[in-house]
Write a protein that holds these residues in place. Sequence first.
Motif, mmCIF file in Angstrom:
data_model
loop_
_atom_site.group_PDB
_atom_site.id
_atom_site.type_symbol
_atom_site.label_atom_id
_atom_site.label_comp_id
_atom_site.label_asym_id
_atom_site.label_seq_id
_atom_site.Cartn_x
_atom_site.Cartn_y
_atom_site.Cartn_z
ATOM 1 N N CYS A 21 0.837 -1.201 0.000
ATOM 2 C CA CYS A 21 0.000 0.000 0.000
ATOM 3 C C CYS A 21 0.877 1.258 0.000
ATOM 4 C CB CYS A 21 -0.918 0.000 1.213
ATOM 5 S SG CYS A 21 -0.038 -0.268 2.779
ATOM 6 N N GLY A 73 0.671 5.727 0.802
ATOM 7 C CA GLY A 73 -0.035 6.922 1.242
ATOM 8 C C GLY A 73 -0.654 6.856 2.615
ATOM 9 N N ILE A 74 -0.455 5.768 3.327
ATOM 10 C CA ILE A 74 -0.977 5.639 4.682
ATOM 11 C C ILE A 74 0.220 5.518 5.610
ATOM 12 C CG2 ILE A 74 -2.410 4.268 6.232
ATOM 13 C CD1 ILE A 74 -3.785 3.200 3.636
ATOM 14 N N CYS A 120 3.276 0.903 4.732
ATOM 15 C CA CYS A 120 3.003 1.447 3.399
ATOM 16 C C CYS A 120 4.111 2.384 2.932
ATOM 17 C CB CYS A 120 1.693 2.227 3.411
ATOM 18 S SG CYS A 120 0.272 1.197 3.785
ATOM 19 N N CYS A 123 3.587 8.592 -0.945
ATOM 20 C CA CYS A 123 2.941 8.971 -2.205
ATOM 21 C C CYS A 123 3.969 9.179 -3.307
ATOM 22 C CB CYS A 123 2.111 10.236 -2.015
ATOM 23 S SG CYS A 123 0.606 9.980 -1.061
ATOM 24 N N HIS A 139 -3.861 5.373 -1.244
ATOM 25 C CA HIS A 139 -4.743 6.378 -0.664
ATOM 26 C C HIS A 139 -5.083 7.404 -1.738
ATOM 27 C CE1 HIS A 139 -6.109 9.661 1.893
ATOM 28 N NE2 HIS A 139 -6.345 8.728 2.806
ATOM 29 N N ALA A 140 -6.278 7.938 -1.703
ATOM 30 C CA ALA A 140 -6.735 8.903 -2.712
ATOM 31 C C ALA A 140 -5.836 10.127 -2.783
ATOM 32 C CB ALA A 140 -8.169 9.314 -2.429
ATOM 33 N N ASP A 141 -5.189 10.499 -1.691
ATOM 34 C CA ASP A 141 -4.300 11.674 -1.694
ATOM 35 C C ASP A 141 -3.084 11.483 -2.582
ATOM 36 O OD1 ASP A 141 -5.982 12.979 0.042
ATOM 37 O OD2 ASP A 141 -4.787 12.535 1.841
ATOM 38 N N CYS A 142 -2.765 10.254 -2.941
ATOM 39 C CA CYS A 142 -1.587 9.980 -3.772
ATOM 40 C C CYS A 142 -1.864 10.075 -5.261
ATOM 41 C CB CYS A 142 -1.035 8.588 -3.467
ATOM 42 S SG CYS A 142 -0.321 8.418 -1.835
ATOM 43 N N ASN A 181 -5.555 14.340 -8.100
ATOM 44 C CA ASN A 181 -6.331 14.664 -6.903
ATOM 45 C C ASN A 181 -6.317 16.166 -6.700
ATOM 46 O OD1 ASN A 181 -7.724 14.553 -4.525
ATOM 47 N ND2 ASN A 181 -6.032 13.746 -3.329
#
Length: 73
Positions: free
Chosen positions: A36, A38-39, A44, A47, A64-67, A71
């Motif tokens: 994973c 971004g967390i 993980c 990004c 994660h959506a922020d990556c 966005n």
Amino acid sequence: MKKSILNLGKALNKANQKQINGGRSSSCNTYSGPPCYGINNGVCGTCSQYQALPQEHKSCVLVHADCEENNPS
């Protein structure tokens, strides 16, 4: 109710399913990085590490959506 929920959207073929984040493809067999990005949990990747991944490996991980590059935040 169940029938109306089942009729939402469209069925995806195998090629479309592999394009979805987390869909497994044969290129995932060669991926050996973190599961994973971004967390901040110590497991993980960051990004920026996710952005550096080859496109074929981006579908092998959770992100994660922020990556995501597009966005707005």
